[in-house]
Design a protein around this motif. Structure first.
Motif, PDB file in Angstrom:
ATOM      1  N   GLY A  32     -24.584  78.306  16.695  1.00 60.94           N
ATOM      2  CA  GLY A  32     -24.129  79.504  16.005  1.00 60.94           C
ATOM      3  C   GLY A  32     -23.899  80.677  16.934  1.00 60.94           C
ATOM      4  O   GLY A  32     -23.657  81.796  16.473  1.00 60.94           O
ATOM      5  N   SER A  33     -23.990  80.442  18.239  1.00 66.47           N
ATOM      6  CA  SER A  33     -23.749  81.499  19.218  1.00 66.47           C
ATOM      7  C   SER A  33     -22.738  80.989  20.241  1.00 66.47           C
ATOM      8  O   SER A  33     -22.277  79.842  20.184  1.00 66.47           O
ATOM      9  CB  SER A  33     -25.050  81.898  19.917  1.00 66.47           C
ATOM     10  OG  SER A  33     -25.434  80.900  20.857  1.00 66.47           O
ATOM     11  N   ASP A  34     -22.413  81.848  21.212  1.00 70.39           N
ATOM     12  CA  ASP A  34     -21.477  81.448  22.263  1.00 70.39           C
ATOM     13  C   ASP A  34     -22.164  80.751  23.430  1.00 70.39           C
ATOM     14  O   ASP A  34     -21.513  80.454  24.427  1.00 70.39           O
ATOM     15  CB  ASP A  34     -20.729  82.684  22.787  1.00 70.39           C
ATOM     16  CG  ASP A  34     -19.581  83.100  21.877  1.00 70.39           C
ATOM     17  OD1 ASP A  34     -19.124  82.251  21.083  1.00 70.39           O
ATOM     18  OD2 ASP A  34     -19.139  84.254  21.954  1.00 70.39           O
ATOM     19  N   VAL A  35     -23.465  80.492  23.321  1.00 73.45           N
ATOM     20  CA  VAL A  35     -24.171  79.847  24.424  1.00 73.45           C
ATOM     21  C   VAL A  35     -23.539  78.505  24.773  1.00 73.45           C
ATOM     22  O   VAL A  35     -23.350  78.183  25.949  1.00 73.45           O
ATOM     23  CB  VAL A  35     -25.668  79.676  24.086  1.00 73.45           C
ATOM     24  CG1 VAL A  35     -26.349  78.763  25.094  1.00 73.45           C
ATOM     25  CG2 VAL A  35     -26.369  81.018  24.063  1.00 73.45           C
ATOM     26  N   MET A  36     -23.205  77.737  23.767  1.00 69.79           N
ATOM     27  CA  MET A  36     -22.624  76.419  24.024  1.00 69.79           C
ATOM     28  C   MET A  36     -21.214  76.547  24.610  1.00 69.79           C
ATOM     29  O   MET A  36     -20.800  75.733  25.436  1.00 69.79           O
ATOM     30  CB  MET A  36     -22.589  75.595  22.735  1.00 69.79           C
ATOM     31  CG  MET A  36     -23.942  75.416  22.061  1.00 69.79           C
ATOM     32  SD  MET A  36     -25.139  74.530  23.083  1.00 69.79           S
ATOM     33  CE  MET A  36     -24.466  72.865  23.020  1.00 69.79           C
ATOM     34  N   ARG A  37     -20.496  77.586  24.205  1.00 67.20           N
ATOM     35  CA  ARG A  37     -19.134  77.766  24.718  1.00 67.20           C
ATOM     36  C   ARG A  37     -19.137  78.162  26.191  1.00 67.20           C
ATOM     37  O   ARG A  37     -18.347  77.640  26.982  1.00 67.20           O
ATOM     38  CB  ARG A  37     -18.411  78.837  23.892  1.00 67.20           C
ATOM     39  CG  ARG A  37     -16.977  79.117  24.372  1.00 67.20           C
ATOM     40  CD  ARG A  37     -16.315  80.211  23.564  1.00 67.20           C
ATOM     41  NE  ARG A  37     -17.004  81.490  23.731  1.00 67.20           N
ATOM     42  CZ  ARG A  37     -16.831  82.290  24.800  1.00 67.20           C
ATOM     43  NH1 ARG A  37     -16.024  81.946  25.786  1.00 67.20           N
ATOM     44  NH2 ARG A  37     -17.480  83.435  24.863  1.00 67.20           N
ATOM     45  N   VAL A  38     -20.032  79.077  26.568  1.00 66.19           N
ATOM     46  CA  VAL A  38     -20.043  79.558  27.956  1.00 66.19           C
ATOM     47  C   VAL A  38     -20.804  78.614  28.883  1.00 66.19           C
ATOM     48  O   VAL A  38     -20.747  78.781  30.105  1.00 66.19           O
ATOM     49  CB  VAL A  38     -20.627  80.992  28.050  1.00 66.19           C
ATOM     50  CG1 VAL A  38     -19.813  81.958  27.210  1.00 66.19           C
ATOM     51  CG2 VAL A  38     -22.089  81.025  27.646  1.00 66.19           C
ATOM     52  N   ASN A  39     -21.498  77.651  28.308  1.00 68.19           N
ATOM     53  CA  ASN A  39     -22.206  76.632  29.100  1.00 68.19           C
ATOM     54  C   ASN A  39     -21.742  75.243  28.657  1.00 68.19           C
ATOM     55  O   ASN A  39     -22.492  74.510  28.007  1.00 68.19           O
ATOM     56  CB  ASN A  39     -23.718  76.764  28.927  1.00 68.19           C
ATOM     57  CG  ASN A  39     -24.261  78.065  29.473  1.00 68.19           C
ATOM     58  OD1 ASN A  39     -24.324  78.277  30.675  1.00 68.19           O
ATOM     59  ND2 ASN A  39     -24.659  78.961  28.575  1.00 68.19           N
ATOM     60  N   PRO A  40     -20.505  74.881  29.000  1.00 68.45           N
ATOM     61  CA  PRO A  40     -19.962  73.608  28.500  1.00 68.45           C
ATOM     62  C   PRO A  40     -20.735  72.392  28.995  1.00 68.45           C
ATOM     63  O   PRO A  40     -20.585  71.306  28.434  1.00 68.45           O
ATOM     64  CB  PRO A  40     -18.520  73.606  29.034  1.00 68.45           C
ATOM     65  CG  PRO A  40     -18.540  74.540  30.199  1.00 68.45           C
ATOM     66  CD  PRO A  40     -19.535  75.596  29.850  1.00 68.45           C
ATOM     67  N   GLY A  41     -21.577  72.565  29.996  1.00 65.57           N
ATOM     68  CA  GLY A  41     -22.368  71.440  30.484  1.00 65.57           C
ATOM     69  C   GLY A  41     -23.558  71.099  29.615  1.00 65.57           C
ATOM     70  O   GLY A  41     -24.159  70.030  29.780  1.00 65.57           O
ATOM     71  N   LEU A  42     -23.919  71.978  28.673  1.00 61.52           N
ATOM     72  CA  LEU A  42     -25.039  71.689  27.773  1.00 61.52           C
ATOM     73  C   LEU A  42     -24.696  70.526  26.854  1.00 61.52           C
ATOM     74  O   LEU A  42     -23.566  70.409  26.374  1.00 61.52           O
ATOM     75  CB  LEU A  42     -25.392  72.921  26.948  1.00 61.52           C
ATOM     76  CG  LEU A  42     -26.129  74.048  27.667  1.00 61.52           C
ATOM     77  CD1 LEU A  42     -26.290  75.246  26.737  1.00 61.52           C
ATOM     78  CD2 LEU A  42     -27.496  73.578  28.170  1.00 61.52           C
ATOM     79  N   ARG A  43     -25.681  69.712  26.572  1.00 58.65           N
ATOM     80  CA  ARG A  43     -25.491  68.550  25.712  1.00 58.65           C
ATOM     81  C   ARG A  43     -26.344  68.682  24.456  1.00 58.65           C
ATOM     82  O   ARG A  43     -27.289  69.472  24.395  1.00 58.65           O
ATOM     83  CB  ARG A  43     -25.882  67.259  26.458  1.00 58.65           C
ATOM     84  CG  ARG A  43     -25.062  67.015  27.710  1.00 58.65           C
ATOM     85  CD  ARG A  43     -23.634  66.613  27.346  1.00 58.65           C
ATOM     86  NE  ARG A  43     -22.858  66.296  28.533  1.00 58.65           N
ATOM     87  CZ  ARG A  43     -22.016  67.144  29.135  1.00 58.65           C
ATOM     88  NH1 ARG A  43     -21.869  68.369  28.648  1.00 58.65           N
ATOM     89  NH2 ARG A  43     -21.338  66.767  30.207  1.00 58.65           N
ATOM     90  N   THR A  44     -26.018  67.885  23.451  1.00 52.95           N
ATOM     91  CA  THR A  44     -26.818  67.824  22.232  1.00 52.95           C
ATOM     92  C   THR A  44     -27.457  66.444  22.131  1.00 52.95           C
ATOM     93  O   THR A  44     -27.039  65.488  22.794  1.00 52.95           O
ATOM     94  CB  THR A  44     -25.964  68.093  20.985  1.00 52.95           C
ATOM     95  OG1 THR A  44     -24.912  67.130  20.907  1.00 52.95           O
ATOM     96  CG2 THR A  44     -25.370  69.498  21.033  1.00 52.95           C
ATOM     97  N   VAL A  45     -28.487  66.367  21.302  1.00 50.40           N
ATOM     98  CA  VAL A  45     -29.192  65.114  21.091  1.00 50.40           C
ATOM     99  C   VAL A  45     -29.530  65.005  19.618  1.00 50.40           C
ATOM    100  O   VAL A  45     -29.817  66.008  18.963  1.00 50.40           O
ATOM    101  CB  VAL A  45     -30.466  65.048  21.966  1.00 50.40           C
ATOM    102  CG1 VAL A  45     -31.451  66.139  21.609  1.00 50.40           C
ATOM    103  CG2 VAL A  45     -31.125  63.677  21.887  1.00 50.40           C
ATOM    104  N   THR A  46     -29.460  63.787  19.081  1.00 52.48           N
ATOM    105  CA  THR A  46     -29.730  63.552  17.666  1.00 52.48           C
ATOM    106  C   THR A  46     -31.108  62.920  17.500  1.00 52.48           C
ATOM    107  O   THR A  46     -31.471  61.989  18.229  1.00 52.48           O
ATOM    108  CB  THR A  46     -28.663  62.628  17.047  1.00 52.48           C
ATOM    109  OG1 THR A  46     -27.381  63.246  17.210  1.00 52.48           O
ATOM    110  CG2 THR A  46     -28.934  62.405  15.568  1.00 52.48           C
TER     111      THR A  46
END
Length: 278
Positions: free
Chosen positions: A125-139
Motif C-alpha cells: 500500500g506504499s511506494d516502498v515496493m515500487r522504489v525497491n523493485p528487488g524486494l520479493r514477496t512470500v506466501t
C-alpha cells in the motif's frame, strides 16, 4: 573475561574500505559520534552504511565515504531533514535503498538470527515496493495463504554503537528512555565496537539500573571504547541532551568549513573546540 578495551582509532583501524557498516542510535540520538569522527580521520571509504540515519550519515555522505546507504530516514530530529545528507543525495553521490522503519527492524532481526529474510506486512500500500523493485514477496505455506513482503537480512561486516556504560568485556548498558536497536546491530554484524560514556566494573552495571538495561551482551562485542561525550552533538540521555546550538551550527555550516574547524584534529581537539565554542 577478556579485556576488549581499545582507543577509538584502534577500533576504526580494524575496519576497511568496501565494508558494510551498521551504525546504531536513532536520528540525532545516541549516535556513536566519537567512532564516526575517528572513521572520518581514517582513509576508509566505499562503505555501505546501514543506519536509522542522523549526523553519522550526514558527515560520512558529505565526506564522500558512502557508496550505498540503507536507511528508513535521515534526520536531525529537531531539524527534520539532515542537510548534508540531502546535499549529497541531490548530487547523486551514492546509491540509496530506502525502506519502511518496520521493514528495517525486521531486516536487523533476520540478520541477528542468521535468517535470509523475515516476512512482514509493512510495505504494502506504499511506494516502498515500487522504489525497491528487488524486494520479493512470500506466501504463507499454511491455510491462511497470506502474502508478505520478504525483507532480506541486513547483514553487516561491522557495527558501531554508543551506550551510557559498559564493562571491559563488552557488556553494554543504556540508561535512557529508549534502547533503540543497538543490540540488534551488534548481533547482526560480524564484529561490533561499542563506545560508552564510562567503563565500569561489571558489578557496577546492575547498580546503575535493572538487568533489563544491560542491552548489549559481551559475546556480540569485539571492542569497547571509553568515550566521554562520545555521542556529541546527539543526545545520550540521561548523561546529556542534544547540543541544539552546535547541531544548528553543523547544519548551517558548509561542509569543508565544518570539517576543517572541528574534524581536522583528534578527539581531544574536537572536544576542546566544542568547549571553547570555536
Amino acid at each position: 573475561m577478556r579485556d576488549k578495551t581499545m582507543p577509538a582509532d584502534e577500533a576504526v583501524a580494524r575496519l576497511s574500505s568496501g565494508m558494510t557498516l551498521g551504525i546504531g542510535g536513532w536520528g540525532s540520538r545516541r549516535k556513536p559520534m566519537a567512532l564516526v569522527r575517528a572513521l572520518l580521520r581514517s582513509g576508509i571509504t566505499d562503505l555501505t552504511v546501514v543506519s536509522y540515519g542522523g549526523p553519522d550519515v550526514g558527515m560520512l555522505a558529505a565526506a564522500g565515504r558512502i557508496r550505498k546507504l540503507v536507511t528508513a530516514f535521515v534526520t536531525l530530529d529537531s531539524i527534520p531533514l539532515e542537510p548534508h545528507y540531502r546535499a549529497a543525495r541531490e548530487r547523486g553521490a551514492f546509491e540509496l535503498t530506502e525502506i519502511d522503519e518496520a521493514m528495517f527492524l525486521w531486516g536487523l532481526r533476520a540478520a541477528a538470527n542468521r535468517l535470509p529474510f523475515l516476512p512482514v506486512r509493512a510495505g504494502f500500500g506504499s511506494d516502498v515496493m515500487r522504489v525497491n523493485p528487488g524486494l520479493r514477496t512470500v506466501t504463507s505455506p499454511y491455510e491462511d495463504g497470506e502474502t508478505f513482503v520478504a525483507v532480506p537480512a541486513l547483514r553487516m561486516d561491522a557495527a558501531l554503537v554508543h551506550v551510557n556504560r559498559a564493562d571491559r568485556s563488552g557488556n553494554g548498558q543504556y540508561l535512557g528512555p529508549d534502547p533503540y536497536f543497538d543490540d540488534l546491530f551488534c548481533a547482526a554484524a560480524d564484529t561490533a565496537y561499542v563506545s560508552c560514556e564510562r567503563i565500569v566494573e561489571t558489578a557496577e552495571l546492575t547498580k546503575q539500573g535493572p538487568p533489563q538495561t544491560l542491552l548489549i551482551r559481551r559475546h556480540t562485542v569485539t571492542g569497547v571504547v571509553e568515550a566521554p561525550n562520545g555521542a556529541h552533538f546527539t543526545s545520550c540521555a540521561p548523561d546529556y541532551g542534544r547540543d541544539e546550538a552546535f547541531q544548528k551550527r553543523y547544519a548551517t555550516t558548509p561542509w569543508p568549513e565544518f570539517e576543517a574547524g572541528f574534524l581536522a584534529g583528534d578527539e581531544q581537539t574536537y572536544q576542546a573546540a566544542v568547549r571553547e565554542g570555536a
